[in-house]
Motif scaffolding. Structure first.
Motif, PDB file in Angstrom:
ATOM      1  N   ALA A  44      26.547   8.672 -67.131  1.00  0.00           N
ATOM      2  CA  ALA A  44      27.809   7.928 -67.187  1.00  0.00           C
ATOM      3  C   ALA A  44      28.998   8.874 -67.022  1.00  0.00           C
ATOM      4  O   ALA A  44      29.955   8.552 -66.318  1.00  0.00           O
ATOM      5  N   VAL A  45      28.941  10.029 -67.649  1.00  0.00           N
ATOM      6  CA  VAL A  45      30.020  11.013 -67.524  1.00  0.00           C
ATOM      7  C   VAL A  45      30.145  11.471 -66.072  1.00  0.00           C
ATOM      8  O   VAL A  45      31.246  11.519 -65.515  1.00  0.00           O
ATOM      9  N   ARG A  46      29.013  11.792 -65.445  1.00  0.00           N
ATOM     10  CA  ARG A  46      29.053  12.213 -64.035  1.00  0.00           C
ATOM     11  C   ARG A  46      29.593  11.100 -63.142  1.00  0.00           C
ATOM     12  O   ARG A  46      30.395  11.354 -62.232  1.00  0.00           O
ATOM     13  N   SER A  47      29.191   9.880 -63.407  1.00  0.00           N
ATOM     14  CA  SER A  47      29.673   8.746 -62.622  1.00  0.00           C
ATOM     15  C   SER A  47      31.189   8.635 -62.724  1.00  0.00           C
ATOM     16  O   SER A  47      31.878   8.430 -61.717  1.00  0.00           O
ATOM     17  N   CYS A  48      31.706   8.811 -63.912  1.00  0.00           N
ATOM     18  CA  CYS A  48      33.157   8.734 -64.106  1.00  0.00           C
ATOM     19  C   CYS A  48      33.862   9.924 -63.453  1.00  0.00           C
ATOM     20  O   CYS A  48      34.916   9.760 -62.830  1.00  0.00           O
ATOM     21  N   MET A  49      33.296  11.096 -63.559  1.00  0.00           N
ATOM     22  CA  MET A  49      33.937  12.279 -62.998  1.00  0.00           C
ATOM     23  C   MET A  49      34.081  12.196 -61.475  1.00  0.00           C
ATOM     24  O   MET A  49      35.028  12.707 -60.908  1.00  0.00           O
ATOM     25  N   PHE A  50      33.143  11.513 -60.822  1.00  0.00           N
ATOM     26  CA  PHE A  50      33.175  11.413 -59.366  1.00  0.00           C
ATOM     27  C   PHE A  50      33.658  10.045 -58.870  1.00  0.00           C
ATOM     28  O   PHE A  50      33.564   9.745 -57.688  1.00  0.00           O
ATOM     29  N   CYS A  51      34.204   9.244 -59.779  1.00  0.00           N
ATOM     30  CA  CYS A  51      34.671   7.896 -59.442  1.00  0.00           C
ATOM     31  C   CYS A  51      35.905   7.954 -58.551  1.00  0.00           C
ATOM     32  O   CYS A  51      36.768   8.815 -58.691  1.00  0.00           O
TER      33      CYS A  51
END
Length: 86
Positions: A44-51
């Motif tokens: 989830a953190v990675r998804s947000c960081m690359f959103c």
């Protein structure tokens, strides 16, 4: 501004947006971090960081104020994750 400053600013912005979103949606962050040895939260953190929807996210959070919506926005890549942990 150099690349390091830009990356740092992006990390700060995205982590703030994720934190506010999790708070607004009532996500149990401790429980989410314990599930699957924290792998789901890490995704989830990675998804947000690359959103690519940061501006929409800020607008959505502003539009909903302090009230707790039933679900995250449609454009959010973490909508299911947030829903499963709130």
């Amino acid at each position: 501004m150099g690349i390091i400053e830009r990356v740092g600013m992006r990390l700060e912005r995205q982590s703030h947006l994720m934190s506010v979103m999790m708070e607004r949606l009532g996500v149990d962050q401790e429980l989410a971090g314990q599930e699957q040895l924290g792998l789901g939260l890490a995704r989830a953190v990675r998804s947000c960081m690359f959103c690519h929807h940061s501006a929409e996210c800020e607008e959505w959070l502003s539009a909903h104020g302090e009230r707790q919506p039933e679900a995250g926005p449609e454009f959010c890549g973490n909508r299911r994750f947030f829903g499963a942990h709130s």
